[in-house]
Enzyme design. Structure first.
Site, PDB file in Angstrom:
ATOM      1  N   ARG A   1      -0.479  14.624  12.670  1.00  0.00           N
ATOM      2  CA  ARG A   1       0.255  14.373  11.432  1.00  0.00           C
ATOM      3  C   ARG A   1       0.742  15.728  10.928  1.00  0.00           C
ATOM      4  O   ARG A   1       0.114  16.358  10.087  1.00  0.00           O
ATOM      5  CB  ARG A   1      -0.610  13.667  10.389  1.00  0.00           C
ATOM      6  CG  ARG A   1      -1.296  12.383  10.855  1.00  0.00           C
ATOM      7  CD  ARG A   1      -0.370  11.232  11.152  1.00  0.00           C
ATOM      8  NE  ARG A   1       0.136  10.539   9.992  1.00  0.00           N
ATOM      9  CZ  ARG A   1      -0.262   9.345   9.567  1.00  0.00           C
ATOM     10  NH1 ARG A   1      -1.205   8.698  10.192  1.00  0.00           N
ATOM     11  NH2 ARG A   1       0.289   8.774   8.515  1.00  0.00           N
TER      12      ARG A   1
ATOM     13  N   ARG B   1      -9.142  -0.455   4.224  1.00  0.00           N
ATOM     14  CA  ARG B   1      -8.257   0.571   3.656  1.00  0.00           C
ATOM     15  C   ARG B   1      -6.880  -0.001   3.335  1.00  0.00           C
ATOM     16  O   ARG B   1      -6.195   0.486   2.434  1.00  0.00           O
ATOM     17  CB  ARG B   1      -8.095   1.740   4.637  1.00  0.00           C
ATOM     18  CG  ARG B   1      -9.311   2.636   4.726  1.00  0.00           C
ATOM     19  CD  ARG B   1      -9.024   3.823   5.604  1.00  0.00           C
ATOM     20  NE  ARG B   1      -7.739   4.400   5.255  1.00  0.00           N
ATOM     21  CZ  ARG B   1      -7.066   5.262   5.992  1.00  0.00           C
ATOM     22  NH1 ARG B   1      -7.560   5.672   7.135  1.00  0.00           N
ATOM     23  NH2 ARG B   1      -5.906   5.737   5.603  1.00  0.00           N
TER      24      ARG B   1
ATOM     25  N   ASP C   1       3.833   0.388  12.385  1.00  0.00           N
ATOM     26  CA  ASP C   1       2.601  -0.211  11.855  1.00  0.00           C
ATOM     27  C   ASP C   1       2.370  -1.635  12.383  1.00  0.00           C
ATOM     28  O   ASP C   1       1.247  -2.135  12.332  1.00  0.00           O
ATOM     29  CB  ASP C   1       2.626  -0.235  10.319  1.00  0.00           C
ATOM     30  CG  ASP C   1       2.386   1.154   9.737  1.00  0.00           C
ATOM     31  OD1 ASP C   1       2.087   2.081  10.499  1.00  0.00           O
ATOM     32  OD2 ASP C   1       2.494   1.307   8.498  1.00  0.00           O
TER      33      ASP C   1
ATOM     34  N   CYS D   1      -5.361  12.772  13.077  1.00  0.00           N
ATOM     35  CA  CYS D   1      -5.511  11.386  12.664  1.00  0.00           C
ATOM     36  C   CYS D   1      -5.640  10.581  13.932  1.00  0.00           C
ATOM     37  O   CYS D   1      -5.101  10.976  14.971  1.00  0.00           O
ATOM     38  CB  CYS D   1      -4.263  10.978  11.885  1.00  0.00           C
ATOM     39  SG  CYS D   1      -4.242   9.267  11.427  1.00  0.00           S
TER      40      CYS D   1
ATOM     41  N   LYS E   1       0.835  -1.211   0.000  1.00  0.00           N
ATOM     42  CA  LYS E   1       0.000   0.000   0.000  1.00  0.00           C
ATOM     43  C   LYS E   1       0.868   1.259   0.000  1.00  0.00           C
ATOM     44  O   LYS E   1       0.648   2.165  -0.807  1.00  0.00           O
ATOM     45  CB  LYS E   1      -0.888  -0.016   1.253  1.00  0.00           C
ATOM     46  CG  LYS E   1      -1.534   1.304   1.593  1.00  0.00           C
ATOM     47  CD  LYS E   1      -2.491   1.169   2.752  1.00  0.00           C
ATOM     48  CE  LYS E   1      -2.007   1.642   4.088  1.00  0.00           C
ATOM     49  NZ  LYS E   1      -1.676   3.054   4.202  1.00  0.00           N
ATOM     50  N   ASN E   2       1.857   1.285   0.921  1.00  0.00           N
ATOM     51  CA  ASN E   2       2.601   2.527   1.104  1.00  0.00           C
ATOM     52  C   ASN E   2       3.632   2.799   0.013  1.00  0.00           C
ATOM     53  O   ASN E   2       4.275   3.847  -0.006  1.00  0.00           O
ATOM     54  CB  ASN E   2       3.267   2.552   2.487  1.00  0.00           C
ATOM     55  CG  ASN E   2       2.228   2.671   3.594  1.00  0.00           C
ATOM     56  OD1 ASN E   2       1.051   2.943   3.326  1.00  0.00           O
ATOM     57  ND2 ASN E   2       2.656   2.458   4.823  1.00  0.00           N
TER      58      ASN E   2
END
Ligand code: UD1
Length: 427
Positions: free
Chosen positions: A131, A408, A316, A126, A32-33
Site C-alpha cells: 500500500r 471490519r 473488492d 497489507c 464503509k469506504n
C-alpha cells in the site's frame, strides 16, 4: 446518547451449514469506504456535523477512536453520529490506531490542511498487497507542503497550503480523497487530474460541498477546487451513500446458493460492471430505481473479468466473483490489476474443492459440481466474505476463523444471511 459501535470480537468463528438456497430481500448499509473519509473530513469543519447511515462495523469504530484520540467529541446513536472536532489540538496520529486500518491514512490531508502539519504513521504492508503512499505525497508536495518519511512516520508541513495542479500518474482512491481534503481550504485553485471516480470519492466531495467547499467536476477525472476560508456543518444531517460492495456480496451470495434476492437502497448504476458480468454469466437481473434483483439461472456461465478502477469491475468484488465462478460450467479467467497479493484466499477455496490455478495476476477457475465444507481462515475483509459464500454453497459444515476481518467491513453479516435462509452461527 448511547454508544453503539462495538469492537469486532477476537477469536470468534462462523459455523456454516451449507447447501441452502438464499431467498428474500435486504436493505444495504451506508458505505464503509465513504463513511471513513467523511468522518475524517469532519476534522476540517467548524461546528457539529451530523452524519446518517454510518455502518456499525469495526473499521468505523477504529476511525472514531482515532478522532477521539486527537481530541474530537463524538456521539453515536443507532446509525447516526455527531462529530465535533473543535477541540482537536494535535496533528500527531497514534500508531496503535492507525496501524489497524489502512483508511486511517485519510486523516493526513485534513490534518495538514487544518494544522499546516501532520504526523501520521505509514499504513505499512497489507495482506492484499503493498500500500504505497507516493501519490498522496505527490499531492501534498504539489500543494506546497514538505514531506519526509522517517521512523515509520509521514511528516508533512507547510507555511501555507497553496492551490496547484495535481496530476496523478496512477488512479488512486485514497490519494484523490487526501488531495481533495487537503485542497478545500487552500488559498487559490487546485485542479486534480486523473482523479478516481469511485462513488465513495464522489460522496466525500458532495459532503465537502455541503460544508461550503467549492468543488467542480465531481465524478469526472478532472476536479477543480477553489479554496474557501472555512467549512461549516451541512445544514441537514449528511446521509452516506449505500455500500455497493456489501450489495454485490449479497447478490453473489444468493447466486452461489442458487437462490434469489432483492437488494433495496442501492443505486444499480454503482454495480453496473458486476451486473453486466452476471448477465453474461446467464443470470437474470432486474434493475429498479433504487434496487437490484437477481434470480439464479442454471448454468452459471464462465467469465473473463479484469479488475479496474471505477466504473470498471471492482477489485473488492474479485474474491467473491472468483468464488461464485468455482461453480460455473466451464473455465473462467480473472485478472487482478489493482492489488498485487489479492489471491490470498485461493488455497482456502481449494481446500473446499475448488479447481483454481494462479499465475501472476491471473486466476484460471474451472467449475466443479459443488464445494465441500471445511475449516478455513479468513485472510482479509473481502476474501473472508468470499469464504462465507463458498461455505454457504458447500455440502456439509464449514468453520471460518479470523472473522474479525469480516466484521471490519460487514454489519451483522450472519443476521442478514440467516434472514435469507442461511444457517450460520457465530461462536
Ligand atoms: C480503496 C478502498 C479499497 C479498494 C481500493 C481500490 C478504502 C478504505 N479502501 O483503497 O477497498 O480496494 O480503493 O478500489 O476506500 N497506490 C500507489 N501509490 C499511492 C496510492 C496507491 O501506488 O500513493 C496503488 C496501490 O498500491 C494500489 C492502487 O494504487 O495498487 C490502488 O490503490 P488506491 O486506489 O489508493 O486504494 P485505497 O485507497 O488504498
Amino acid at each position: 446518547m448511547q454508544k453503539k459501535f462495538k469492537q469486532g470480537k477476537k477469536l470468534a468463528k462462523f459455523i456454516i451449514r451449507g447447501a441452502k438456497k438464499l431467498k428474500g430481500e435486504l436493505k444495504i448499509n451506508g458505505a464503509k469506504n465513504a463513511a471513513l473519509p467523511i468522518i475524517a473530513a469532519c476534522l476540517l469543519v467548524k461546528g457539529e456535523v451530523q452524519l446518517k447511515r454510518i455502518p456499525d462495523i469495526s473499521d468505523v469504530k477504529v476511525m472514531i477512536n482515532l478522532l477521539e484520540a486527537l481530541g474530537a467529541k463524538i456521539e453515536t446513536f443507532q446509525d447516526e453520529m455527531i462529530i465535533n472536532a473543535a477541540s482537536v489540538n494535535t496533528a500527531k496520529a497514534p500508531y496503535e490506531l492507525v496501524k489497524k486500518i489502512h483508511a486511517s491514512f485519510d486523516i493526513a490531508g485534513p490534518l495538514l490542511s487544518r494544522f499546516k502539519e501532520a504526523q501520521v504513521p505509514l499504513p505499512g504492508g497489507c495482506v492484499i498487497g503493498g500500500r504505497a503512499v507516493n501519490l498522496h505525497i505527490d499531492a501534498f508536495r504539489a500543494l506546497g507542503a514538505s514531506v519526509v518519511l522517517e521512523h515509520g512516520l509521514l511528516k508533512t508541513r507547510a507555511k501555507k497550503i497553496k492551490g496547484n495542479k495535481i496530476y496523478f500518474k496512477k488512479i488512486s482512491v485514497g490519494a484523490t480523497k487526501n488531495a481533495l481534503m487537503a485542497a478545500v481550504l487552500a488559498s487559490g485553485t487546485t485542479i486534480i487530474e486523473n482523479a478516481a471516480l469511485e462513488p465513495e470519492v464522489v460522496d466525500l466531495a458532495n459532503f465537502l460541498k455541503q460544508c461550503g467547499s467549492k468543488i467542480y467536476g465531481i465524478g469526472t477525472p478532472e476536479m477543480k477546487i477553489e479554496g474557501v476560508p472555512e467549512l461549516h456543518p451541512p445544514i441537514e444531517s449528511y446521509k452516506i451513500i449505500s455500500d455497493r460492495i456489501e450489495a454485490g456480496t449479497y447478490l453473489l451470495a444468493a447466486l452461489i446458493t442458487r437462490g434469489e434476492i432483492k437488494i433495496n437502497s442501492i443505486d444499480p448504476k454503482f454495480l453496473e460492471a458486476l451486473l453486466k458480468n452476471l448477465e453474461a454469466a446467464n443470470q437474470k437481473i432486474e434493475r429498479g430505481d433504487d434496487s437490484i434483483s437477481l434470480k439464479f439461472q442454471n448454468p452459471i456461465l464462465p467469465l473473463e473479468v479484469t479488475t479496474m478502477p471505477y466504473p470498471g469491475f471492482p477489485t473488492d468484488l474479485q474474491p467473491l466473483l472468483t468464488t461464485v465462478l468455482t461453480l460455473a460450467k466451464g473455465t473462467s479467467i480473472i485478472e487482478e490489476t489493482i492489488f498485487d497479493a489479492r489471491f490470498n484466499y485461493i488455497d482456502e477455496l481449494r481446500r473446499m474443492g475448488a479447481n483454481i490455478l494462479v499465475k501472476n495476476k491471473h486466476v484460471l477457475i474451472t467449475g466443479v459440481e459443488s464445494l465441500t465444507g471445511a475449516p478455513v481462515e479468513a485472510p482479509d475483509i473481502r476474501a473472508g466474505a468470499a469464504l462465507v459464500l463458498a461455505a454457504l454453497s458447500a455440502q456439509g459444515e464449514s468453520e471460518i476463523s479470523n472473522i474479525e476481518f469480516i466484521d471490519r467491513g460487514y454489519e451483522q453479516i450472519e443476521k442478514k444471511l440467516n434472514s435469507l435462509g442461511a444457517e450460520i452461527r457465530r461462536i
